[in-house]
Design an enzyme around this catalytic site. Structure first.
Site, PDB file in Angstrom:
ATOM      1  N   ASP A   1      13.898  10.512  61.295  1.00 11.84           N
ATOM      2  CA  ASP A   1      14.252   9.517  62.412  1.00 11.84           C
ATOM      3  C   ASP A   1      15.562   9.402  62.727  1.00 11.84           C
ATOM      4  O   ASP A   1      16.031   9.277  63.823  1.00 11.84           O
ATOM      5  CB  ASP A   1      13.744   8.255  61.827  1.00 11.84           C
ATOM      6  CG  ASP A   1      11.942   8.032  61.854  1.00 11.84           C
ATOM      7  OD1 ASP A   1      11.769   8.426  63.099  1.00 11.84           O
ATOM      8  OD2 ASP A   1      11.781   7.507  61.376  1.00 11.84           O
TER       9      ASP A   1
ATOM     10  N   TYR B   1       7.718   2.126  65.270  1.00 13.76           N
ATOM     11  CA  TYR B   1       8.208   1.500  64.082  1.00 13.76           C
ATOM     12  C   TYR B   1       9.644   0.651  64.239  1.00 13.76           C
ATOM     13  O   TYR B   1      10.306   1.133  65.142  1.00 13.76           O
ATOM     14  CB  TYR B   1       8.413   2.423  63.171  1.00 13.76           C
ATOM     15  CG  TYR B   1       7.338   2.571  61.832  1.00 13.76           C
ATOM     16  CD1 TYR B   1       7.397   1.390  60.814  1.00 13.76           C
ATOM     17  CD2 TYR B   1       6.309   3.371  61.637  1.00 13.76           C
ATOM     18  CE1 TYR B   1       6.297   1.572  60.011  1.00 13.76           C
ATOM     19  CE2 TYR B   1       5.794   3.723  60.677  1.00 13.76           C
ATOM     20  CZ  TYR B   1       5.652   2.606  59.903  1.00 13.76           C
ATOM     21  OH  TYR B   1       4.493   2.452  59.004  1.00 13.76           O
TER      22      TYR B   1
END
Length: 645
Positions: free
Chosen positions: A303, A387
């Site tokens: 990420d 997310y």
């Protein structure tokens, strides 16, 4: 504004680049390197000076400003690194980095979705699923990883996860088009292929999370107001990106990749400013999925390195994300086109009451002494597709530092056939399965405990031998301490059986009992990865196999996953390969790397929006002070008619 006028506004070598400096750096690079409109700026940020420059800096010293940039030429998918002197207004280095792909550009998110949704082959795939209105389809970019696919070599690629809304404003993540995976060349914005693993049903149930979209959500009416006030203002002082609070002296930075960065964290002790950290930030977050379904078996997000969590940060709202007296810092970065990407209120700063700092009651006399704890909070929140992640650094009045990551948002799910029960995941709603997965956070902590010469000790508690002469009651246990000497020796995992801990010490500075001053790394929740060594994920991110690494400082070794993990090959530019140099780390300038993992066996309670999950670690003084550093806290003011002592 001229360059010299901009430089006059910068009061410290680690101040982040201003908007004017970013624009200036891009203009210099364009002019000197002849960059065309095909050049995309993956990042433009401060080229941090050498440690010696920062640590010896005094107010009024001349400041040399340099910008570091990563530039992608979309004409041929080639990548370049440049360093631009803003002081001298010239490019001082320009290097071609072959065979790598920078992280996703913020602009590419929108371009990919538009490319996929207008393609006739994608329309045909939708029609097979009974979808006639592409405007209701939502497309998220995902990194493709590296699985040795020959035809993908040299291309800048992303896979597209697809979802369909029932109506505008609907929660599209509740209706995944599982197994439909367009692959897009981001440089040309063309579809390379559409991977289609078969038509699956549309999920039968909605998953709204807004009260106005669901009759089942009845908003609570019995929560009374809870007010947080500081009538005299906060206890901290701000000067640029320098924060002073309760003996703490903290400088913060921000990058498009890492987000919030802590710089030069010091603590005033008996009138002396003592260094603790030089730099600390999230280095990488690896999110492997454990499902064998072709809709998921390729998924493993990096990420930070692939998406850039800093560029995806939220603009925070007072009273919503942060409460009480709040101060904010904007995040200023470059867009892909070299313009300014400003995120207002990206970093939140405030104080919080934190309960009892210490207390003792003399039961004979009834005398009570109590002090209340308080902490300084520096935080930001970022959204990576489905997310949402919060990253919080806490500083306490007893000299402790804590980091906490907060995970929320919407799960990555698949639609299942009626009656299907997933082996590699959990049912969260009818015909909706969420794969088992992990979130592995890696932190790079450049320590500076009372100076740059530090060591790391491992503490293991063991039961003493059953020697009836020295351990008559068989109750004795003690700590065995080992000081790591080399990098390979310092690849370690947690061990509950020995209450294993790690202490960072300065062997050259002693406390008043004659022991080296130090800080202890206190782990919190954690797990190990459940991945085979031959998997693509471990080949690219072998550092996740150990909770702790310690390396000798190298300014080029900034990220555990390497500088270019996007489509990264299995090469030596990662933390687990750097340690093979096996450099000396005893009484050296060292960096501590810590992995913490959320092991997510998904629950129905995590759907449709996941309640926030908290995970973190502490850096706790262990022999750094001569006693309790919070003894000097003032007595709290008692409620009228009562007494605290």
């Amino acid at each position: 504004m001229s360059t010299q006028e901009t430089l006059k506004q910068v009061g410290h070598p680690l101040e982040p680049l201003t908007a004017d400096e970013i624009i200036k750096a891009v203009a210099i690079a364009r002019k000197e390197r002849g960059l065309t409109d095909k050049a995309r700026f993956e990042q433009v940020g401060l080229y941090e000076p050498e440690k010696s420059v920062v640590l010896n800096f005094k107010e009024g010293d001349a400041i040399v400003r340099e910008a570091f940039m990563i530039v992608l030429d979309t004409a041929d998918s080639q990548t370049y690194e440049g360093v631009v002197s803003l002081t001298d207004e010239k490019v001082i280095s320009w290097t071609h980095i072959p065979g790598v792909q920078p992280s996703f550009l913020f602009d590419e998110y929108y371009e990919l979705e538009e490319t996929v949704k207008k393609h006739p082959d994608f329309h045909a795939a939708l029609a097979k699923r009974g979808i006639t209105d592409p405007s209701l389809v939502m497309v998220d970019p995902w990194s493709v990883g590296n699985f040795g696919i020959v035809e993908d070599e040299g291309k800048r690629l992303a896979k597209a996860l697809c979802f369909v809304r029932k109506f505008e404003g609907d929660n599209a993540y509740a209706y995944p088009l599982s197994g439909l995976l367009p692959v897009v060349d981001l440089s040309t914005m063309e579809i390379v292929r559409i991977e289609d693993y078969g038509v699956r049903p549309i999920a039968p149930t909605a998953a709204p999370y807004k009260p106005e979209q669901s009759d089942a959500i009845q908003v609570r009416t019995d929560l009374k107001p809870l007010e947080i006030t500081q009538p005299e203002g906060p206890s901290y002082e701000i000067n640029g990106h320098n924060i002073k609070w309760q003996k703490w002296d903290i400088r913060i930075g921000y990058t498009a990749r890492e987000g919030l960065v802590l710089n030069t964290v010091d603590y005033e002790d008996k009138g002396v400013k003592r260094p603790i950290l030089y730099r600390a930030a999230l280095s990488e977050m690896v999110v492997p999925y454990g499902d064998t379904d072709p809709a998921h078996d390729w998924q493993c997000a990096f990420d930070a390195g692939e998406y850039g969590i800093g560029q995806l940060a939220n603009s925070l709202e007072r009273g919503c994300d942060c409460v009480g007296h709040i101060d904010y810092f904007d995040a200023i970065m470059a867009t892909g086109n070299g313009e300014i990407h400003r995120i207002p209120n990206a970093i939140c700063l405030h104080e919080e009451d934190y309960g009892i700092a210490w207390k003792h009651t003399d039961w004979r006399t009834g005398d009570v002494e109590v002090r209340r704890s308080r902490r300084l909070v520096i935080s930001f929140f970022t959204t990576v597709a489905n997310y949402d992640y919060g990253f919080f650094w806490y500083f306490y009045t007893d000299g402790k530092i804590e980091h906490e990551a907060k995970l929320t948002g919407i799960l990555n799910v698949s639609v299942l056939e009626e009656g299907e029960n997933p082996k590699y995941g959990s049912l969260v709603a009818p015909q909706i399965g969420a794969p088992i997965h992990q979130h592995i956070f890696n932190y790079r902590i450049d320590v500076n405990i009372d100076g740059q010469q530090n060591s790391v000790q491992e503490l293991n508690t063991v039961a003493s031998k059953p020697d009836y002469a020295t351990n008559k009651q068989l109750n004795a246990f003690h700590v065995e301490t080992t000081t790591f000497q080399t990098e390979l020796e310092a690849q370690r995992n947690m061990n509950l059986e020995t209450a294993r801990g790690w202490k960072i010490i300065n062997p050259n500075k002693k406390n008043f009992v004659g022991e080296p001053v130090g800080f202890e790394l206190v782990p919190g929740e954690n797990a190990i990865p459940f991945l085979h060594d031959e998997s693509s994920i471990v080949k690219r991110a072998g550092f996740i196999k150990h909770h702790l690494h310690v390396t000798k400082f190298d300014r080029d070794q900034m990220y555990a996953s390497g500088k270019y993990p996007n489509q990264g090959e299995w090469n030596g530019s990662t933390l687990n390969n750097w340690v093979k140099e096996n450099r000396n780390i005893e009484n050296e300038d060292i960096v501590v790397w810590y992995n913490m993992a959320v092991h997510h066996v998904v629950r129905p309670e995590d759907w449709p929006v996941m309640p926030t999950h908290y995970i973190g670690f502490k850096l706790k003084p262990h022999g750094f002070h001569d006693g309790n550093p919070a003894l000097d806290l003032p007595r709290p003011a008692a409620v009228k008619g009562q007494s605290c002592h």
